[in-house]
Design a protein around this motif. Structure first.
Motif, PDB file in Angstrom:
ATOM      1  N   HIS A  62      44.658  33.124  51.810  1.00  0.00           N
ATOM      2  CA  HIS A  62      45.259  33.394  50.287  1.00  0.00           C
ATOM      3  C   HIS A  62      46.543  33.859  50.339  1.00  0.00           C
ATOM      4  N   SER A 101      52.877  28.088  47.817  1.00  0.00           N
ATOM      5  CA  SER A 101      53.245  27.701  46.601  1.00  0.00           C
ATOM      6  C   SER A 101      54.573  28.144  45.751  1.00  0.00           C
ATOM      7  N   GLY A 129      49.077  41.886  39.648  1.00  0.00           N
ATOM      8  CA  GLY A 129      47.919  42.327  38.830  1.00  0.00           C
ATOM      9  C   GLY A 129      46.946  41.537  38.907  1.00  0.00           C
ATOM     10  N   VAL A 130      47.025  39.950  39.215  1.00  0.00           N
ATOM     11  CA  VAL A 130      45.841  39.189  39.117  1.00  0.00           C
ATOM     12  C   VAL A 130      45.389  39.292  40.496  1.00  0.00           C
ATOM     13  N   TYR A 169      38.590  41.254  49.111  1.00  0.00           N
ATOM     14  CA  TYR A 169      38.487  40.296  50.446  1.00  0.00           C
ATOM     15  C   TYR A 169      38.333  41.517  51.579  1.00  0.00           C
ATOM     16  N   GLY A 218      31.339  37.942  49.665  1.00  0.00           N
ATOM     17  CA  GLY A 218      30.547  36.453  49.200  1.00  0.00           C
ATOM     18  C   GLY A 218      29.460  37.050  48.253  1.00  0.00           C
ATOM     19  N   ARG A 219      28.723  36.025  47.957  1.00  0.00           N
ATOM     20  CA  ARG A 219      27.398  36.260  46.969  1.00  0.00           C
ATOM     21  C   ARG A 219      26.223  36.524  47.643  1.00  0.00           C
ATOM     22  N   GLU A 260      32.091  27.140  42.731  1.00  0.00           N
ATOM     23  CA  GLU A 260      31.355  26.456  43.983  1.00  0.00           C
ATOM     24  C   GLU A 260      31.626  25.138  43.705  1.00  0.00           C
ATOM     25  N   ILE A 291      46.967  29.968  39.959  1.00  0.00           N
ATOM     26  CA  ILE A 291      46.550  30.787  41.123  1.00  0.00           C
ATOM     27  C   ILE A 291      45.459  30.170  41.824  1.00  0.00           C
ATOM     28  N   ALA A 341      45.067  26.831  42.127  1.00  0.00           N
ATOM     29  CA  ALA A 341      45.743  26.110  43.007  1.00  0.00           C
ATOM     30  C   ALA A 341      46.101  26.834  44.369  1.00  0.00           C
ATOM     31  N   ALA A 342      46.960  27.868  44.241  1.00  0.00           N
ATOM     32  CA  ALA A 342      47.519  28.522  45.355  1.00  0.00           C
ATOM     33  C   ALA A 342      46.435  29.016  46.208  1.00  0.00           C
ATOM     34  N   HIS A 343      45.520  29.510  45.726  1.00  0.00           N
ATOM     35  CA  HIS A 343      44.535  30.046  46.765  1.00  0.00           C
ATOM     36  C   HIS A 343      43.977  28.973  47.495  1.00  0.00           C
ATOM     37  N   LEU A 391      32.696  29.788  54.317  1.00  0.00           N
ATOM     38  CA  LEU A 391      33.880  29.753  53.553  1.00  0.00           C
ATOM     39  C   LEU A 391      33.595  29.665  51.746  1.00  0.00           C
ATOM     40  N   ILE A 392      32.527  28.716  51.535  1.00  0.00           N
ATOM     41  CA  ILE A 392      32.150  28.582  50.311  1.00  0.00           C
ATOM     42  C   ILE A 392      31.449  29.884  49.715  1.00  0.00           C
ATOM     43  N   GLY A 393      30.551  30.542  50.570  1.00  0.00           N
ATOM     44  CA  GLY A 393      30.026  31.665  49.992  1.00  0.00           C
ATOM     45  C   GLY A 393      30.925  32.879  49.653  1.00  0.00           C
ATOM     46  N   VAL A 394      31.994  32.866  50.628  1.00  0.00           N
ATOM     47  CA  VAL A 394      32.910  33.972  50.212  1.00  0.00           C
ATOM     48  C   VAL A 394      34.036  33.632  49.335  1.00  0.00           C
ATOM     49  N   CYS A 395      34.502  32.403  49.228  1.00  0.00           N
ATOM     50  CA  CYS A 395      35.874  32.174  48.271  1.00  0.00           C
ATOM     51  C   CYS A 395      34.989  31.654  46.875  1.00  0.00           C
ATOM     52  N   PRO A 446      32.923  32.830  44.519  1.00  0.00           N
ATOM     53  CA  PRO A 446      33.089  33.631  43.687  1.00  0.00           C
ATOM     54  C   PRO A 446      34.580  34.141  43.083  1.00  0.00           C
ATOM     55  N   VAL A 447      35.451  34.018  43.784  1.00  0.00           N
ATOM     56  CA  VAL A 447      36.936  34.398  43.345  1.00  0.00           C
ATOM     57  C   VAL A 447      37.568  33.179  42.711  1.00  0.00           C
ATOM     58  N   TYR A 455      38.581  33.711  39.145  1.00  0.00           N
ATOM     59  CA  TYR A 455      39.908  33.438  38.657  1.00  0.00           C
ATOM     60  C   TYR A 455      39.892  32.296  37.320  1.00  0.00           C
ATOM     61  N   LEU A 502      41.002  38.630  33.721  1.00  0.00           N
ATOM     62  CA  LEU A 502      42.081  38.321  34.410  1.00  0.00           C
ATOM     63  C   LEU A 502      42.833  39.604  34.952  1.00  0.00           C
ATOM     64  N   GLY A 503      42.894  39.979  36.098  1.00  0.00           N
ATOM     65  CA  GLY A 503      43.709  41.105  36.686  1.00  0.00           C
ATOM     66  C   GLY A 503      42.990  42.510  36.398  1.00  0.00           C
TER      67      GLY A 503
END
Lengths: 196, 196
Positions: free
Chosen positions: A153, A160, A179-180, A188, A194-195, B87, B149, B151-153, B177-181, B183-184, B188, B193-194
């Motif tokens: 991340h 970017s 902040g975001v 993390y 994760g879920r 997801e 953000i 897109a950056a992640h 990877l999907i399970g962890v990311c 939700p984030v 986002y 937000l924040g």
DNA sequence: CATAGAATTCCACACGTGTAGAAGTCAACA
DNA sequence: TGTTGACTTCTACACGTGTGGAATTCTATG
């Protein structure tokens, strides 16, 4: 033009070459920067590069010698009290990328890692050997996944914002960015993974 | 060796050149790939590149012509029902990077964007003009920050996993990877937000 | 069947590259 | 004061680059 031969007085030529090399490698990558260009930027004869550093590879290796100190900073931010971890890490990370003295070599590594396998290896060691090895154990089980995804991340933000300069992240106010993203980094590193 | 002159039968030379160019640009970047190398990989005389495509820049432009379709996929994933958005987006993104036909040009853009300003501009348009412009409005106020953000992640994940191959993200199981990311990503895009 | 044009090969140019070595000039130490 | 060695400049080589154009052979159109 100028006469050959040694110049009077101590001439910081060696340092000038290294500085110019860092700059050139940082914004053109290993392949894009040429010894002649570097020499010109340093106001120096190209032969001196060979004299002081040997080959282009050796000069490149010397130009990447700085970021150890940066890894140190990150490790210190990462291995503190869990309260405010996310924000502390993100602040330290952004500070590194906004300090020219450290961002230069970092940019050089990243810009070169896409082409030079040596630079790619260096980047992997930088993240893997230092950050992961020293930090992951502090994060409990799944510590390596936590650290790895956090690193991914953070790298996304830097790439970017500072390498490709993709909007709107490139010009996003630093405090807004913190902040975001800080809560996510915090999650993390220390939150539920994760879920479930 | 072979005689000069036209060969009998339809010879997919033009296509062979483009395919070889995509491959070379993808793993050496614009500067690293040479016309002679590309021609050799295509089993073709270097002169033909000039004959069919004109300059190296023109060939490069042709090699990057694919990812429009990829932007389409991402936009479709992003502009669906908010349930499972994170997801869905992440799955679509990883699918793109794991399909050789689309990852090739993408790698070419990323590998070249560090050097060629043209490629960097292309990357910015790819993310900015398509994704941001079409998706941000659906995300309410702050939609551009959310999309940027995210897109950056995502870029961080791709760069770590597919470009630099930094462990442990490079070999992390896709579902983990999907399970962890996911939700984030979801947070986002649609969550608060924040810190407030 | 003749002719225009497309496809293919080769040769050459001008340039930039990393590396190499020879020669000159000064500083530092005996 | 000499002498050694570090610093500096120049010239050169061998190679790879993108580009340009001439020559040759085939396809396709009239």
């Amino acid at each position: 033009m100028t006469q050959a031969g040694r110049r009077p007085g101590g001439s910081g030529t060696r340092a000038a070459i290294l500085a110019a090399a860092r700059e050139q490698f940082a914004d053109k990558g290993y392949g894009g920067a040429s010894l002649r260009t570097i020499a010109a930027a340093a106001g120096v004869d190209p032969g001196l590069i060979r004299h002081f550093y040997g080959s282009k590879d050796d000069l490149f290796a010397a130009a990447l010698e700085v970021p150890e100190e940066m890894a140190e900073l990150m490790v210190r931010a990462l291995t503190g009290h869990p309260d405010g971890l996310g924000e502390r890490v993100l602040r330290a990370y952004l500070a590194v990328w906004e300090d020219p003295a450290m961002a230069g070599p970092l940019l050089a590594v990243v810009r070169s890692a896409v082409t030079s396998e040596r630079a790619a290896e260096r980047l992997r060691t930088l993240i893997g050997a230092r950050l992961l090895a020293e930090v992951a154990p502090h994060l409990g089980p799944d510590g390596d996944v936590r650290a790895g995804i956090t690193a991914a991340h953070l790298m996304g933000i830097a790439v970017s914002r500072y390498v490709f300069r993709v909007e709107p992240v490139a010009s996003l106010d630093r405090e807004v960015l913190i902040g975001v993203c800080a809560p996510v980094i915090q999650a993390y590193l220390t939150g539920p993974l994760g879920r479930n």
